[in-house]
Design an enzyme around this catalytic site. Structure first.
Site, PDB file in Angstrom:
ATOM      1  N   ARG A  98     -10.974  -4.593 -22.812  1.00 24.27           N
ATOM      2  CA  ARG A  98     -11.104  -5.190 -21.482  1.00 24.27           C
ATOM      3  C   ARG A  98     -12.070  -6.370 -21.507  1.00 24.27           C
ATOM      4  O   ARG A  98     -13.188  -6.232 -21.962  1.00 24.27           O
ATOM      5  CB  ARG A  98     -11.599  -4.135 -20.490  1.00 24.27           C
ATOM      6  CG  ARG A  98     -10.494  -3.227 -19.992  1.00 24.27           C
ATOM      7  CD  ARG A  98     -11.020  -2.077 -19.203  1.00 24.27           C
ATOM      8  NE  ARG A  98     -12.030  -2.452 -18.204  1.00 24.27           N
ATOM      9  CZ  ARG A  98     -12.564  -1.596 -17.347  1.00 24.27           C
ATOM     10  NH1 ARG A  98     -12.182  -0.325 -17.364  1.00 24.27           N
ATOM     11  NH2 ARG A  98     -13.476  -1.979 -16.500  1.00 24.27           N
ATOM     12  N   LYS A 121     -16.023   8.199 -16.092  1.00 23.91           N
ATOM     13  CA  LYS A 121     -15.258   8.609 -14.906  1.00 23.91           C
ATOM     14  C   LYS A 121     -13.759   8.658 -15.203  1.00 23.91           C
ATOM     15  O   LYS A 121     -13.079   9.588 -14.816  1.00 23.91           O
ATOM     16  CB  LYS A 121     -15.446   7.617 -13.747  1.00 23.91           C
ATOM     17  CG  LYS A 121     -16.815   7.579 -13.153  1.00 23.91           C
ATOM     18  CD  LYS A 121     -16.838   6.687 -11.902  1.00 23.91           C
ATOM     19  CE  LYS A 121     -16.447   5.251 -12.177  1.00 23.91           C
ATOM     20  NZ  LYS A 121     -17.481   4.488 -12.899  1.00 23.91           N
ATOM     21  N   ARG A 160     -16.747   2.377  -3.821  1.00 21.75           N
ATOM     22  CA  ARG A 160     -17.756   1.703  -4.617  1.00 21.75           C
ATOM     23  C   ARG A 160     -18.787   1.004  -3.744  1.00 21.75           C
ATOM     24  O   ARG A 160     -19.728   0.414  -4.262  1.00 21.75           O
ATOM     25  CB  ARG A 160     -17.070   0.639  -5.467  1.00 21.75           C
ATOM     26  CG  ARG A 160     -17.092   0.932  -6.964  1.00 21.75           C
ATOM     27  CD  ARG A 160     -16.468  -0.278  -7.634  1.00 21.75           C
ATOM     28  NE  ARG A 160     -16.647  -0.279  -9.056  1.00 21.75           N
ATOM     29  CZ  ARG A 160     -15.844   0.317  -9.928  1.00 21.75           C
ATOM     30  NH1 ARG A 160     -14.855   1.049  -9.514  1.00 21.75           N
ATOM     31  NH2 ARG A 160     -16.070   0.192 -11.216  1.00 21.75           N
ATOM     32  N   ARG A 213     -14.828   0.738 -26.224  1.00 24.44           N
ATOM     33  CA  ARG A 213     -13.708   1.188 -25.394  1.00 24.44           C
ATOM     34  C   ARG A 213     -12.456   0.362 -25.637  1.00 24.44           C
ATOM     35  O   ARG A 213     -12.498  -0.850 -25.743  1.00 24.44           O
ATOM     36  CB  ARG A 213     -14.096   1.091 -23.922  1.00 24.44           C
ATOM     37  CG  ARG A 213     -12.939   1.364 -22.973  1.00 24.44           C
ATOM     38  CD  ARG A 213     -13.393   1.879 -21.658  1.00 24.44           C
ATOM     39  NE  ARG A 213     -13.930   0.851 -20.787  1.00 24.44           N
ATOM     40  CZ  ARG A 213     -14.388   1.115 -19.558  1.00 24.44           C
ATOM     41  NH1 ARG A 213     -14.379   2.362 -19.111  1.00 24.44           N
ATOM     42  NH2 ARG A 213     -14.863   0.165 -18.814  1.00 24.44           N
ATOM     43  N   ARG A 268     -21.935  -6.072 -14.276  1.00 24.46           N
ATOM     44  CA  ARG A 268     -21.346  -4.878 -13.648  1.00 24.46           C
ATOM     45  C   ARG A 268     -22.402  -3.816 -13.368  1.00 24.46           C
ATOM     46  O   ARG A 268     -22.336  -3.132 -12.355  1.00 24.46           O
ATOM     47  CB  ARG A 268     -20.253  -4.295 -14.555  1.00 24.46           C
ATOM     48  CG  ARG A 268     -18.956  -5.096 -14.470  1.00 24.46           C
ATOM     49  CD  ARG A 268     -18.051  -4.792 -15.631  1.00 24.46           C
ATOM     50  NE  ARG A 268     -17.624  -3.414 -15.683  1.00 24.46           N
ATOM     51  CZ  ARG A 268     -17.179  -2.825 -16.795  1.00 24.46           C
ATOM     52  NH1 ARG A 268     -17.126  -3.491 -17.919  1.00 24.46           N
ATOM     53  NH2 ARG A 268     -16.801  -1.570 -16.756  1.00 24.46           N
TER      54      ARG A 268
HETATM   55  P1  ADP Z   1     -15.647   0.759 -14.571  1.00 21.89           P
HETATM   56  O1  ADP Z   1     -15.861   1.986 -13.763  1.00 21.89           O
HETATM   57  O2  ADP Z   1     -15.711   1.021 -16.039  1.00 21.89           O
HETATM   58  O3  ADP Z   1     -16.522  -0.388 -14.151  1.00 21.89           O
HETATM   59  P2  ADP Z   1     -13.044   0.250 -13.307  1.00 21.89           P
HETATM   60  O4  ADP Z   1     -11.814   0.239 -14.102  1.00 21.89           O
HETATM   61  O5  ADP Z   1     -13.233   1.357 -12.335  1.00 21.89           O
HETATM   62  O6  ADP Z   1     -14.207   0.195 -14.374  1.00 21.89           O
HETATM   63  O7  ADP Z   1     -13.182  -1.124 -12.486  1.00 21.89           O
HETATM   64  C1  ADP Z   1     -13.100  -2.374 -13.120  1.00 21.89           C
HETATM   65  C2  ADP Z   1     -13.357  -3.498 -12.110  1.00 21.89           C
HETATM   66  O8  ADP Z   1     -12.355  -3.469 -11.077  1.00 21.89           O
HETATM   67  C3  ADP Z   1     -14.689  -3.422 -11.361  1.00 21.89           C
HETATM   68  O9  ADP Z   1     -15.745  -3.997 -12.095  1.00 21.89           O
HETATM   69  C4  ADP Z   1     -14.353  -4.182 -10.069  1.00 21.89           C
HETATM   70  O10 ADP Z   1     -14.403  -5.569 -10.257  1.00 21.89           O
HETATM   71  C5  ADP Z   1     -12.906  -3.796  -9.788  1.00 21.89           C
HETATM   72  N1  ADP Z   1     -12.816  -2.609  -8.902  1.00 21.89           N
HETATM   73  C6  ADP Z   1     -12.364  -1.369  -9.245  1.00 21.89           C
HETATM   74  N2  ADP Z   1     -12.458  -0.517  -8.194  1.00 21.89           N
HETATM   75  C7  ADP Z   1     -13.015  -1.227  -7.170  1.00 21.89           C
HETATM   76  C8  ADP Z   1     -13.391  -0.913  -5.830  1.00 21.89           C
HETATM   77  N3  ADP Z   1     -13.256   0.323  -5.312  1.00 21.89           N
HETATM   78  N4  ADP Z   1     -13.936  -1.907  -5.071  1.00 21.89           N
HETATM   79  C9  ADP Z   1     -14.094  -3.144  -5.542  1.00 21.89           C
HETATM   80  N5  ADP Z   1     -13.776  -3.500  -6.804  1.00 21.89           N
HETATM   81  C10 ADP Z   1     -13.228  -2.566  -7.613  1.00 21.89           C
END
Ligand code: ADP
Ligand code: ZN
Length: 207
Positions: free
Chosen positions: A153, A14, A89, A123, A164
């Site tokens: 990360r 994404k 999400r 990554r 996750r």
């Molecule tokens: P990925 O899509 O690879 O899991 P992101 O960078 O989008 O990684 O998100 C990393 C973390 O940040 C998530 O696992 C979550 O804990 C938090 N996070 C990101 N966006 C949201 C959201 N919209 N709602 C709740 N938590 C979020």
């Protein structure tokens, strides 16, 4: 340009595809993950709160992220389209978003489990939002866009990745049905190269 949402499991690509979309269509790339990580690096109150959830592979509470996105969408650069990456999400986030925005298309990036694990393990990311894979870095440890040191990360560790993916299945996958019902969902198979996947996404966005 359109108001775009990107859906897909962690590691589906994404972030990478959102950055390409933003560049191609001159619209902002709004990533809740990037915003939260920036706050963690800077040690803000929000960052401190977010870190405990992120490290556990859980979601940051809805009211927190909803507030962040609602504020961000009010900025001038979001008037002519944007690509939302990592938000919504949960169904509650999607419902809150419907109150402040009109989403034109939800692009669901579809990849298999094995691809996800491989992508996350290799990554490397930058505070500027750029994402790389070790297989293409040729040993470099710095960002090609801004020169800063790249990092792995914490939440890309295999134990956290498992959590996750469970969080994704339970809380985020239901959004696929949510946007399908609205008639704005498009599934894109993203198991090709970054460039091949992007070509497919562009076709979908130009329709
Ligand atoms: P990925 O899509 O690879 O899991 P992101 O960078 O989008 O990684 O998100 C990393 C973390 O940040 C998530 O696992 C979550 O804990 C938090 N996070 C990101 N966006 C949201 C959201 N919209 N709602 C709740 N938590 C979020
Ligand atoms: Zn950078």
């Amino acid at each position: 340009m359109k108001n775009i949402i990107m859906l897909g499991a962690p590691g589906a690509g994404k972030g990478t595809q959102s950055a390409l979309i933003a560049e191609e269509y001159h619209i902002p790339h709004i990533s809740t993950g990037d915003i939260l990580r920036k706050n963690i690096k800077e040690g803000t109150e929000l960052g401190k709160l977010a870190k405990s959830y992120i490290d556990a592979g859980a979601l940051v509470p809805d009211d927190v992220v909803i507030g962040i996105v609602a504020d961000r969408l009010k900025e001038d650069d979001a008037l002519n389209g944007y690509v939302l990456d990592g938000f919504p999400r949960t169904i509650a986030q999607a419902e809150a978003l419907d109150k402040v925005a009109k989403i034109d298309i939800a692009v669901n990036i579809v990849v298999g489990f094995d691809v996800i694990v491989e992508r996350l393990a290799g990554r490397r990311v930058c505070v500027c939002g750029a994402t790389y894979h070790t297989s293409k870095l040729n040993g470099s440890t710095t960002c090609a866009k801004c020169g800063k040191e790249l990092f792995f990360r914490d939440d890309d560790k295999p134990e956290t990745v498992r959590a996750r993916l469970e969080t994704y299945e339970k809380q985020t996958a239901p959004l696929i049905g949510y946007y399908e019902k609205k008639g704005i969902l498009v599934n894109v198979d993203a198991t090709g190269t970054i460039e091949q996947d992007f070509e497919k996404i562009k076709k979908v966005l130009n329709d």
